[in-house]
Write an enzyme that holds these catalytic residues in place. Structure first.
Site, PDB file in Angstrom:
ATOM      1  N   LYS A  54       1.012  -1.923  -0.977  1.00 50.49           N
ATOM      2  CA  LYS A  54       1.022  -1.596   0.445  1.00 50.49           C
ATOM      3  C   LYS A  54       0.333  -0.260   0.701  1.00 50.49           C
ATOM      4  CE  LYS A  54       3.268  -5.254   1.795  1.00 50.49           C
ATOM      5  NZ  LYS A  54       3.359  -5.984   0.512  1.00 50.49           N
ATOM      6  N   ASN A  55       0.027   0.016   1.961  1.00 52.16           N
ATOM      7  CA  ASN A  55      -0.669   1.258   2.304  1.00 52.16           C
ATOM      8  C   ASN A  55       0.121   2.485   1.875  1.00 52.16           C
ATOM      9  OD1 ASN A  55      -2.138  -0.750   3.612  1.00 52.16           O
ATOM     10  ND2 ASN A  55      -2.698   0.600   5.302  1.00 52.16           N
TER      11      ASN A  55
END
Length: 370
Positions: free
Chosen positions: A186-187
């Site tokens: 994920k970011n």
């Protein structure tokens, strides 16, 4: 040179000193479950997204499950969700004993189509889970109106969209519950699993906090059945280090996406992702559509050149074997979903991409599509 789809070490190794210091701090404290690191992380991310309550949990999947449990969703209930999404969205609905009811999506944003969702309504419908897919908000004004019209609870699946916004409001903080994932890809990626549940509702927050720890309050007294959904102190501490860099991670992803849009704009047979008006896209994935049945050939060509790419998602929820028993009950057509499953391809967009790597991706796609 090889261009991976994602290089987590490029990001984590740049913070070795800070991450090791955070590890040592937790090690010395002897507090490995919950505690001040978790509370600080909850406060920092909750403030960032504008949520009154933020509850650290064990994963993004558990965040969805906990939200459903806190809302009392269970056997006999139906919950609408898109078919074009990661399995956790639908899987959590099924785990409560409720029935996932799948709907179609938009071909441009990949997000849930409320016209399709309208056909899914029944007397048993209790909630809807809109997914902010690939880093972009769903149309939350339409979502809110839809939920009010039908008396539904709303759980925003924000696993891929921490920091994405809709007309100035952050995804996850615009409904009954918002859920986030800190899976390493994920970011904001952890060094293991982790998640967050947010809400503006005091009562829902109280229920979710109890349910996170077996429904226990006070110690050894259980007024409800919950689960072990606690976030480890170590993961919270490590995420706090990386969260300080999060605005820069987002800026670089947006820069990379803009570069791809410029470099691939005139390639025949490609449809580039779009950003709806009023949205801030954070680009968890840069997902193109490859037309005329050429997606698999392009994918293989890129892989042969050492360029990472992936299909998110090749098998929609309504076609998964574990949901085959729901096929006869489908109330929506899945024309767009099935089209996207045959066309989408995600290419590297992570913050640490070099200029030469981005150029290599662009040139490879241009060559293979010519």
């Amino acid at each position: 040179m090889p261009v991976p789809l994602l290089d987590v070490n490029a990001q984590n190794h740049a913070l070795k000193t800070e991450l090791r210091a955070a590890f040592d701090k937790v090690l010395e404290s002897g507090r490995f479950i919950m505690g001040e690191e978790v509370e600080a992380f909850e406060s920092e991310v909750g403030s960032y997204v504008g949520a009154k309550h933020a509850i650290g949990v064990s994963s993004g999947t558990d965040a969805i499950l906990l939200a459903l449990m806190a809302l009392g969703i269970g056997p006999g209930d139906e919950v609408i969700c898109p078919s074009f999404t990661f399995f956790a969205t639908a899987g959590c609905i099924a785990r409560t004993g409720a029935t996932p009811v799948f709907c179609d999506c938009h071909p441009d944003t990949f997000n849930l189509d409320f016209t399709s969702a309208e056909a899914c309504i029944s007397e048993q419908t209790k909630a809807i889970i809109p997914v902010h897919l690939f880093g972009q908000s769903i149309d939350m004004k339409t979502c809110d109106a839809f939920a009010r019209k039908h008396g539904l609870k709303v759980i925003e699946d924000t696993a891929q969209s921490l920091g994405a916004s809709y007309h100035g409001k952050y995804c996850g903080a615009m409904s009954d519950f918002g859920t986030y994932s800190f899976f390493p890809s994920k970011n904001l990626g952890g060094l293991g699993d982790g998640g967050l549940l947010v809400t503006q509702d005091d009562q829902l927050a109280e229920i979710a906090v109890k349910m996170r720890n077996h429904g226990m309050h006070p110690r050894y007294y259980h007024e409800m059945v919950g689960g072990n959904f606690r976030l480890d102190a170590l993961q919270a501490a490590l995420l706090r280090v990386k969260f300080q860099q999060y605005p820069e991670y987002t800026r670089l992803r947006q820069h990379n996406a803009a570069y791809y849009h410029e470099g691939l704009a005139d390639v025949n047979g490609l449809v580039l992702p779009v950003t709806d008006e009023g949205n801030e896209h954070i680009w968890n994935q840069f997902t193109i559509r490859v037309l005329d049945g050429k997606r698999d050939a392009l994918r293989q060509g890129l892989l042969d050149l050492g360029i990472g790419c992936e299909i998110y998602y090749p098998v929609p929820m309504h076609q998964q074997q574990c949901f085959a028993h729901l096929a006869d009950q489908a109330r929506s057509a899945f024309k767009v979903t099935e089209q996207l499953a045959a066309e989408v391809l995600s290419i590297p967009v992570y913050p640490e991409l070099t200029q030469s790597q981005k150029d290599e991706v662009i040139e490879a796609i241009r060559s293979l599509m010519s």
